[in-house]
Design an enzyme around this catalytic site. Structure first.
Site, PDB file in Angstrom:
ATOM      1  N   GLY A 249       0.767  -1.237   0.000  1.00 40.06           N
ATOM      2  CA  GLY A 249       0.000   0.000   0.000  1.00 40.06           C
ATOM      3  C   GLY A 249       0.793   1.279   0.000  1.00 40.06           C
ATOM      4  O   GLY A 249       0.222   2.363  -0.169  1.00 40.06           O
ATOM      5  N   GLU A 286       4.072  -6.683   1.338  1.00 37.87           N
ATOM      6  CA  GLU A 286       3.528  -7.049   0.028  1.00 37.87           C
ATOM      7  C   GLU A 286       3.484  -5.826  -0.895  1.00 37.87           C
ATOM      8  O   GLU A 286       2.417  -5.407  -1.348  1.00 37.87           O
ATOM      9  CB  GLU A 286       2.129  -7.627   0.191  1.00 37.87           C
ATOM     10  CG  GLU A 286       2.062  -8.871   1.064  1.00 37.87           C
ATOM     11  CD  GLU A 286       0.631  -9.267   1.417  1.00 37.87           C
ATOM     12  OE1 GLU A 286      -0.310  -8.549   1.005  1.00 37.87           O
ATOM     13  OE2 GLU A 286       0.447 -10.283   2.108  1.00 37.87           O
ATOM     14  N   PRO A 287       4.622  -5.209  -1.214  1.00 35.52           N
ATOM     15  CA  PRO A 287       4.606  -4.019  -2.067  1.00 35.52           C
ATOM     16  C   PRO A 287       4.341  -4.379  -3.525  1.00 35.52           C
ATOM     17  O   PRO A 287       4.785  -5.420  -4.020  1.00 35.52           O
ATOM     18  CB  PRO A 287       6.013  -3.450  -1.896  1.00 35.52           C
ATOM     19  CG  PRO A 287       6.859  -4.657  -1.607  1.00 35.52           C
ATOM     20  CD  PRO A 287       5.981  -5.590  -0.816  1.00 35.52           C
ATOM     21  N   GLY A 288       3.609  -3.543  -4.215  1.00 34.47           N
ATOM     22  CA  GLY A 288       3.377  -3.727  -5.649  1.00 34.47           C
ATOM     23  C   GLY A 288       3.637  -2.444  -6.396  1.00 34.47           C
ATOM     24  O   GLY A 288       4.645  -2.278  -7.087  1.00 34.47           O
ATOM     25  N   ARG A 289       2.728  -1.474  -6.200  1.00 37.63           N
ATOM     26  CA  ARG A 289       2.842  -0.185  -6.874  1.00 37.63           C
ATOM     27  C   ARG A 289       4.203   0.470  -6.637  1.00 37.63           C
ATOM     28  O   ARG A 289       4.823   1.014  -7.563  1.00 37.63           O
ATOM     29  CB  ARG A 289       1.717   0.729  -6.363  1.00 37.63           C
ATOM     30  CG  ARG A 289       1.653   2.089  -7.024  1.00 37.63           C
ATOM     31  CD  ARG A 289       0.735   3.030  -6.247  1.00 37.63           C
ATOM     32  NE  ARG A 289      -0.513   2.412  -5.869  1.00 37.63           N
ATOM     33  CZ  ARG A 289      -1.626   2.474  -6.588  1.00 37.63           C
ATOM     34  NH1 ARG A 289      -1.633   3.136  -7.729  1.00 37.63           N
ATOM     35  NH2 ARG A 289      -2.733   1.892  -6.154  1.00 37.63           N
ATOM     36  N   TYR A 329     -10.449   6.124 -11.626  1.00 34.75           N
ATOM     37  CA  TYR A 329     -10.038   6.723 -10.357  1.00 34.75           C
ATOM     38  C   TYR A 329      -9.843   8.235 -10.450  1.00 34.75           C
ATOM     39  O   TYR A 329      -9.479   8.855  -9.453  1.00 34.75           O
ATOM     40  CB  TYR A 329      -8.700   6.135  -9.885  1.00 34.75           C
ATOM     41  CG  TYR A 329      -8.667   4.647  -9.663  1.00 34.75           C
ATOM     42  CD1 TYR A 329      -9.651   4.002  -8.924  1.00 34.75           C
ATOM     43  CD2 TYR A 329      -7.620   3.880 -10.168  1.00 34.75           C
ATOM     44  CE1 TYR A 329      -9.603   2.627  -8.708  1.00 34.75           C
ATOM     45  CE2 TYR A 329      -7.563   2.510  -9.962  1.00 34.75           C
ATOM     46  CZ  TYR A 329      -8.562   1.891  -9.231  1.00 34.75           C
ATOM     47  OH  TYR A 329      -8.513   0.543  -9.026  1.00 34.75           O
ATOM     48  N   CYS A 356     -14.823   5.264 -27.887  1.00 38.10           N
ATOM     49  CA  CYS A 356     -16.099   5.991 -27.913  1.00 38.10           C
ATOM     50  C   CYS A 356     -16.713   6.088 -26.522  1.00 38.10           C
ATOM     51  O   CYS A 356     -17.764   5.492 -26.231  1.00 38.10           O
ATOM     52  CB  CYS A 356     -17.059   5.317 -28.882  1.00 38.10           C
ATOM     53  SG  CYS A 356     -16.538   5.476 -30.598  1.00 38.10           S
ATOM     54  N   GLU A 357     -16.060   6.797 -25.643  1.00 36.29           N
ATOM     55  CA  GLU A 357     -16.524   7.081 -24.298  1.00 36.29           C
ATOM     56  C   GLU A 357     -16.017   8.472 -23.905  1.00 36.29           C
ATOM     57  O   GLU A 357     -14.858   8.798 -24.155  1.00 36.29           O
ATOM     58  CB  GLU A 357     -15.959   6.070 -23.278  1.00 36.29           C
ATOM     59  CG  GLU A 357     -16.371   4.631 -23.486  1.00 36.29           C
ATOM     60  CD  GLU A 357     -17.759   4.337 -22.947  1.00 36.29           C
ATOM     61  OE1 GLU A 357     -18.347   5.216 -22.276  1.00 36.29           O
ATOM     62  OE2 GLU A 357     -18.259   3.234 -23.191  1.00 36.29           O
ATOM     63  N   TYR A 384      -0.512  -1.275 -12.555  1.00 39.60           N
ATOM     64  CA  TYR A 384      -1.918  -1.106 -12.894  1.00 39.60           C
ATOM     65  C   TYR A 384      -2.079  -0.394 -14.239  1.00 39.60           C
ATOM     66  O   TYR A 384      -2.983   0.417 -14.424  1.00 39.60           O
ATOM     67  CB  TYR A 384      -2.662  -0.367 -11.764  1.00 39.60           C
ATOM     68  CG  TYR A 384      -2.467  -1.051 -10.445  1.00 39.60           C
ATOM     69  CD1 TYR A 384      -3.071  -2.278 -10.193  1.00 39.60           C
ATOM     70  CD2 TYR A 384      -1.631  -0.512  -9.468  1.00 39.60           C
ATOM     71  CE1 TYR A 384      -2.849  -2.948  -8.990  1.00 39.60           C
ATOM     72  CE2 TYR A 384      -1.419  -1.173  -8.263  1.00 39.60           C
ATOM     73  CZ  TYR A 384      -2.032  -2.390  -8.038  1.00 39.60           C
ATOM     74  OH  TYR A 384      -1.811  -3.050  -6.854  1.00 39.60           O
TER      75      TYR A 384
END
Length: 430
Positions: A249, A286-289, A329, A356-357, A384
């Site tokens: 986190g 548990e690092p990811g980002r 986000y 097309c959004e 991500y």
């Protein structure tokens, strides 16, 4: 980001000097010309440096660093980290198979996730994962049943929900009572007592993960103090733990955030453990980002400059299907022209894609000096990014490149239309 820097270059056609963006020792313009766009570019040195920041912060303590595979699951990324001695935090059997294919040690894998299916549990028991992070009482019973049927002992850790506000985006907050994750901390002693009764369960630890992109240490320490009180209670019941998993986190600087370093954060954690008499406990993170995000950029080509009544649009060949975070986000990613253009006037642009959004944008109101055909870099795209990409609007998914010094390696080929269609079938003729 020291791995993606502007360096002086010369155009051979007119002998003009300008600054252009490099990935380690390679100009990104060269990568885009060779491999096309959109293109994810990762720095091997960045991945290793970011992993080592955690390892060095815990070098004086028994520890295991389990990289969160969901952040970036490319096999080459996992292999680079496995060579550094990483463990892995997984949430599906697919991620487990990726870790195995990348040369990871299954004995250093923790299996998280709220909905582990029986076939996933069996596969994890078969290959010998380090432990399951249990997220519900029902899951504990399910794992007992599968372990019994295979005559295996399942090592478990309870993922405890401490009801701590991580002060982050509500979609990535995981430690409050109204989140779907973990077991209520007040209920945890009874669940541990039940686990101790089960024949094919071995209790090894406690786990907590309160959310993602945290920019201060206070929520981490608040959660840690609550975990330590729980451990004190368990000790009085004769349940001693071998490890404390404080989750991941830790955030990164996307815009102007001030982020504590792994060392700053973990020094405080270790001090708390010593003060409470847990100095011999294995510490897991548990690092990811914080390992992968700044190790990657996404390159995209400007197709059109479209002026409108209120603003200008830079329409690029990347879209929300390539990088979803801004759309879901309202996430900020720094966007730069990969060649500095001091002779062009700067304007405010919305950088948008062809999907097309109305939500298809990479950034809004960005000051850019840009022309049609220019190459833009979207920073902090190593986590991500590709893992959340899709084929929406039947768009091919991007290629991924790993840069190692002055060498570039294709670590995922660009998808083709034929590959998109490969698993689909027409109905038979009447």
């Amino acid at each position: 980001m020291e791995w993606f820097t502007f360096q002086s270059s010369t155009e051979s056609s007119n002998n003009k000097h300008h600054n252009e963006l490099y990935a380690e020792k390679l100009p990104v313009k060269q990568l885009a010309e060779q491999y096309g766009t959109p293109l994810f570019v990762y720095s091997r040195r960045a991945l290793e440096t970011n992993f080592q920041a955690y390892h060095q912060a815990m070098a004086d303590w028994p520890h295991l660093i389990c990289y969160a595979v969901k952040a970036n699951s490319n096999l080459a990324v996992l292999n680079v980290l496995a060579r550094q001695g990483a463990g892995f935090d997984i949430v599906s059997v697919g991620e487990l198979e990726r870790v195995i294919a990348a040369g990871g040690d299954t004995g250093k894998v923790v299996f998280s996730g709220v909905a582990k299916q029986r076939h996933e549990i069996r596969r994890a028991l078969e290959v010998g994962v380090h432990c399951f992070n249990i997220e519900s009482e029902q899951e504990l019973e399910r794992i007992q049943e599968e372990a019994l049927s295979m005559n295996k002992v399942a090592r478990i850790s309870l993922r405890v929900n401490p009801d701590v506000d991580a002060q982050t985006h509500p979609y990535i907050s995981t430690g409050l009572k109204d989140n779907k994750f973990g077991i209520d901390i007040d209920r945890a002693p009874d669940v541990y007592a039940r686990a101790a009764e089960l024949s094919h369960i071995e209790i090894v630890g406690v786990d907590c993960h309160i959310g993602s992109q945290l920019t201060t240490t206070e929520p981490f320490i608040d959660a840690l103090d609550r975990l330590l009180m729980l451990m004190d209670k368990l000790k009085t019941k004769g349940i001693t733990l071998k490890h404390l998993d404080i989750g991941g986190g830790l955030g990164i600087q996307y815009q102007d955030e001030t982020i504590p370093s792994p060392s700053d954060y973990l020094v405080t954690v270790k001090e708390h453990l010593v003060q409470r008499g847990y100095g011999d406990l294995t510490l897991m993170v548990e690092p990811g980002r914080s390992i992968a995000a700044q190790a990657g950029i996404m390159l995209t080509r400007v197709e059109l400059i479209k002026p409108a009544a209120e603003k200008k649009f830079a329409i690029v060949d990347a879209a929300m299907n390539d990088l979803l975070r801004p759309s879901i986000y309202s996430a900020w990613h720094t966007i730069v022209n990969t060649v500095e253009r001091p002779d062009i006037e700067s304007h405010q642009y919305d950088v948008v894609g062809p999907v097309c959004e109305s939500g298809d944008f990479l950034g809004k109101d960005r000051p850019l000096t840009v022309l049609e055909g220019d190459l833009l870099a979207v920073y902090s795209a190593g986590a991500y990014g590709f893992v959340m990409s899709s084929n929406y609007n039947s768009r091919n998914r991007a290629a991924e490149i790993m840069v190692d010094g002055d060498q570039a390696y294709v670590v995922r080929q660009r998808e083709t239309i034929e590959e998109q269609f490969a698993s689909e079938r027409l109905l038979p003729e009447a």
